[in-house]
Design a protein around this motif. Structure first.
Motif, PDB file in Angstrom:
ATOM      1  N   TRP A 191      -3.792  -0.015   9.676  1.00 60.02           N
ATOM      2  CA  TRP A 191      -2.559  -0.754   9.423  1.00 60.02           C
ATOM      3  C   TRP A 191      -2.532  -2.084  10.153  1.00 60.02           C
ATOM      4  N   VAL A 244     -10.226   0.789   4.315  1.00 59.21           N
ATOM      5  CA  VAL A 244      -8.986   0.290   3.717  1.00 59.21           C
ATOM      6  C   VAL A 244      -8.013  -0.179   4.790  1.00 59.21           C
ATOM      7  N   ALA A 285      -5.331   3.039  -2.688  1.00 56.83           N
ATOM      8  CA  ALA A 285      -5.898   3.377  -1.379  1.00 56.83           C
ATOM      9  C   ALA A 285      -6.695   4.676  -1.454  1.00 56.83           C
ATOM     10  N   LEU A 296     -10.728   4.805  -0.791  1.00 55.10           N
ATOM     11  CA  LEU A 296     -11.227   5.679   0.281  1.00 55.10           C
ATOM     12  C   LEU A 296     -12.265   6.652  -0.262  1.00 55.10           C
ATOM     13  N   GLY A 313      -4.165  -1.750   5.324  1.00 53.83           N
ATOM     14  CA  GLY A 313      -2.882  -1.849   4.659  1.00 53.83           C
ATOM     15  C   GLY A 313      -1.951  -2.784   5.401  1.00 53.83           C
ATOM     16  N   ILE A 362      -5.919   4.941   6.793  1.00 52.88           N
ATOM     17  CA  ILE A 362      -5.665   3.531   6.518  1.00 52.88           C
ATOM     18  C   ILE A 362      -5.518   2.790   7.840  1.00 52.88           C
ATOM     19  N   SER A 396      -0.645   3.251  -3.150  1.00 56.96           N
ATOM     20  CA  SER A 396      -1.071   4.559  -2.639  1.00 56.96           C
ATOM     21  C   SER A 396      -2.203   5.142  -3.474  1.00 56.96           C
ATOM     22  N   VAL A 443       0.809  -1.222   0.000  1.00 56.44           N
ATOM     23  CA  VAL A 443       0.000   0.000   0.000  1.00 56.44           C
ATOM     24  C   VAL A 443       0.841   1.271   0.000  1.00 56.44           C
TER      25      VAL A 443
END
Length: 329
Positions: free
Chosen positions: A52, A28, A18, A22, A30, A50, A15, A9
């Protein structure tokens, strides 16, 4: 709200994808591998949006946990050792990260969320020593690098899981796609970064390898939309994503230098060090199937792409000189 898990991501494609998801209202997730110096440059503007998850594509247990936590409707497997030149000195690492890792991700999805829709990032480098031009979904593969070989494995294991386990698994055979977020090791970004440095008096030459190599170059921001469209179809399938146009490295160089009023011949130096052991001379994709079945269209032309990248690199150095934060296009 749909949920998507993205590997890779923080890279160029991840990127842009994402951002795109969004904007469409997705939640989302990642996957990030622990590093001593994390690089969030490409996602710094959306980093807090994001969710994570820690994991590693070579650690099946961590991927199973990532799928369990994210409970995704869609999985986009974009992470890989993605630099062709690095695959010769690091063939085993490339095999692990670009080939075997795909099986790990597919297994995690099959075990935890087999109904999730899966996208695999395949590559035009699989065609290598091309068997026909232009290349389409039925063109035989003939990879010319450890990277290309690894991508062929990732592609066919995705097809295998689709046919063996009835999973919604697709491969997007993406031809070269670039952007201001492309890594500096790639020739396109190497060129635009050098043009910016030379224009601003920070450098005086650019060393390159084969200027005659031809590529089918598009904008990454257009290509990630095709990834999403593949997972919105009624049935899973594989698609070539390309522009259908070919340009030489020299053409890229000419436009890049010309956009800032410089003559490229005064600055470019040929260096055998940058010539590949086995060159891929011509890659040209036929994206008819994607346009007809997915309704996918290109929005950014080759010339617009080159100028966009040069403009971004100029702004980066000018902002750095003023002590300002870089704003990506």
């Amino acid at each position: 709200m749909k949920r998507a898990l993205i590997t890779g991501v923080t890279g160029q494609d991840g990127s842009y994808l994402a951002e795109f998801l969004l904007e469409k209202g997705y939640q989302v997730f990642g996957l990030r591998r622990r590093t001593s110096t994390p690089n969030y440059e490409n996602v710094q503007h959306i980093q807090d949006r994001i969710e994570w998850i820690s994991g590693d594509l070579n650690d099946l247990a961590s991927l199973i946990e990532a799928v369990r936590i994210s409970n995704p409707d869609e999985v986009y497997n974009l992470a890989a050792q993605s630099f062709v030149a690095a695959s010769w000195p690091q063939p085993i690492a490339t095999a692990n990260m670009t080939a075997v890792a795909v099986t790990n991700m597919l297994e995690a999805v099959r075990i935890i969320k087999p109904e999730a829709r899966f996208y695999q990032a395949s590559s035009s480098e699989m065609f290598g020593k091309v068997m026909e031009t232009p290349q389409k979904e039925t063109t035989p593969f003939y990879p010319r690098s450890p990277y290309g070989v690894a991508k062929v494995y990732g592609h066919w294991i995705t097809v295998n899981y689709r046919e063996s386990f009835n999973m919604f698994a697709c491969s997007g055979i993406l031809f070269n796609h670039e952007s201001p977020r492309r890594g500096l090791e790639f020739v396109t970004r190497k060129v635009t970064d050098a043009v910016a440095r030379i224009k601003l008096g920070l450098d005086n030459e650019l060393r390159l390898g084969n200027l005659d190599a031809k590529r089918d170059w598009g904008f990454a921001g257009d290509y990630i939309k095709a990834m999403w469209l593949m997972l919105q179809q009624d049935t899973p399938d594989d698609y070539v994503i390309s522009t259908g146009e070919t340009h030489t490295v020299q053409e890229f160089v000419e436009i890049a230098f010309g956009s800032v009023g410089l003559d490229w011949k005064q600055y470019v130096v040929m260096d055998e060090k940058f010539v590949r052991p086995a060159e891929v001379d011509l890659l040209l994709g036929d994206c008819t199937k994607a346009k007809e079945n997915l309704g996918w269209e290109l929005e950014v032309s080759f010339e617009q792409l080159v100028k966009m990248m040069v403009k971004s690199d100029l702004e980066k150095y000018e902002s750095a000189a003023k002590g300002k934060e870089v704003q990506w296009i």
